[in-house]
Design an enzyme around this catalytic site. Structure first.
Site, short mmCIF file in Angstrom:
data_model
loop_
_atom_site.label_atom_id
_atom_site.label_comp_id
_atom_site.label_asym_id
_atom_site.label_seq_id
_atom_site.Cartn_x
_atom_site.Cartn_y
_atom_site.Cartn_z
N ARG A 74 6.55 -3.81 -4.53
CA ARG A 74 7.49 -2.73 -4.87
C ARG A 74 6.74 -1.57 -5.50
O ARG A 74 6.99 -0.40 -5.19
CB ARG A 74 8.55 -3.27 -5.83
N GLU A 75 5.81 -1.88 -6.42
CA GLU A 75 5.00 -0.83 -7.05
C GLU A 75 4.17 -0.11 -6.00
O GLU A 75 4.03 1.12 -6.03
CB GLU A 75 4.09 -1.43 -8.12
N LEU A 76 3.59 -0.87 -5.07
CA LEU A 76 2.76 -0.26 -4.03
C LEU A 76 3.58 0.68 -3.16
O LEU A 76 3.10 1.76 -2.78
CB LEU A 76 2.11 -1.36 -3.18
#
Length: 387
Positions: A74-76
């Site tokens: 999700r962060e990526l």
């Protein structure tokens, strides 16, 4: 605004991510890393989204753990969305992973030039990240020692001039030893040799402070870049066996160099020179504290030994922090102040309405770059924090 956001799997913290985050911070980078940036009661998703949006670069630690978990992905995605409009903000590091594994996970990411932890030591990775994120930085690391505390470095005009000896002055319990430890840690994370010279506290107390600040002591000691010069145990009747038994780790115990007769200034000074020659040039030495050191030296010609230390510090290309308890009418205090030529940090406090407000001020500095006004500071699990 942060310089870098570190996206990682929690399983990789202990062996790689935490040392990396501390090392980056030691260069003065503003790092969004959950152990630094998340507070009790905060919304996890909101804090991370803010970090993703307000960081100049995204440092992505790609590992088998990262690939297997949904949250880092999700962060990526958040970083990738920004990378479309802001070129080259993703800085990938491969950690225990092959190119084929990265290619199967994300073909675009496999095409970005990455650093591999299996072929690059931590110091090399850190230096390349600093260069990539701050190629315009004007900090001269040959002549300046960054403290790793960004607001303190701002007060210092980049860091402590080196080689030089500065005094860290204040009443007992104000946080002088904690601050000196943090500054020394910044040098250690850059791979610079450091000695902590203790008179006031046992080596166990010193080690426990480093552990509280999450220092990888065993690594520093095994690499030969950290030693404790123990002038405390012998005169306080603590045997080597007691110290070793308490620590319970022979790899860490061998980082303690015991001085059997610290009152014999010639013997003590020769042992100190042996350590300096063995460990190499550069780095930062801490003397904790100068008051006790001065009182302990068994000779009338005490100033000579202070002068010898200062001269040898410069010859060795080192910087020194002399921790001094502020006692204006005391002989050892005045002797220490006469010895300091690099600068003076003053830590103090005022009480208002039963609340203690701590203050720090750079009252002099050799190159004159410091800012003259006070800043408030507090002490937390991360150490001294300047506001």
């Amino acid at each position: 605004m942060w310089d870098v956001f570190i996206s990682h799997a929690s399983e990789d913290k202990d062996d790689f991510v935490r040392p990396l985050a501390f090392a980056l911070r030691s260069y003065g980078l503003k790092v969004w890393y959950d152990e630094f940036s998340l507070s009790f009661g905060q919304s996890l998703s909101e804090s991370i989204d803010k970090g993703l949006a307000k960081s100049r670069y995204g440092l992505v630690i790609i590992s088998p753990n990262f690939i297997a978990k949904p949250w880092p992905k999700r962060e990526l995605r958040g970083l990738t969305a920004r990378d479309v409009n802001e070129e080259n903000i993703i800085l990938p590091i491969w950690h225990n992973v092959t190119k084929d594994e990265v290619l199967n996970f994300s073909p675009p990411l496999a095409d970005v030039l990455a650093l591999d932890s299996s072929t690059h030591p931590l110091n090399s990775i850190v230096e390349k990240i600093v260069f990539a994120t701050h190629s315009e930085s004007n900090v001269d690391l040959e002549n300046t020692l960054p403290t790793g505390i960004s607001k303190l470095d701002a007060m210092l005009g980049g860091g402590i001039p080196r080689p030089s000896t500065v005094a860290l002055i204040g009443p007992k319990g104000i946080g002088k030893s904690t601050l000196a430890t943090q500054i020394q840690l910044a040098a250690l994370f850059r791979g610079e040799p450091c000695i902590y010279i203790t008179y006031r506290e046992s080596p166990i107390d010193i080690l426990e402070r480093f552990v509280r600040l999450k220092a990888p002591l065993e690594d520093f000691i095994s690499r030969g870049i950290f030693r404790i010069l123990d002038n405390y145990s012998e005169i306080n009747g603590i045997s080597k066996e007691e110290v070793d038994g308490y620590i319970g780790n022979s790899n860490i115990s061998r980082g303690i160099v015991r001085i059997d007769n610290p009152a014999d200034a010639d013997y003590y000074f020769s042992k100190q020179l042996e350590l300096w020659d063995e460990m190499g040039s550069g780095g930062l030495n801490v003397i904790d504290s100068v008051n006790e050191r001065y009182d302990l030296i068994d000779t009338a010609d005490k100033n000579k030994y202070f002068m010898r230390f200062r001269a040898r510090t410069k010859i060795s290309g080192k910087s020194g922090i002399h921790i001094v308890t502020e006692i204006p009418d005391h002989e050892s205090y005045n002797c220490a102040m006469d010895d300091i030529q690099g600068g003076t940090f003053t830590m103090s406090f005022v009480e208002e309405g039963g609340i203690m407000y701590r203050k720090i001020q750079i009252t002099s500095l050799r190159d004159g770059k410091h800012v003259p006004f006070q800043r408030d500071f507090s002490i937390s699990e991360q150490g001294v924090e300047i506001h």
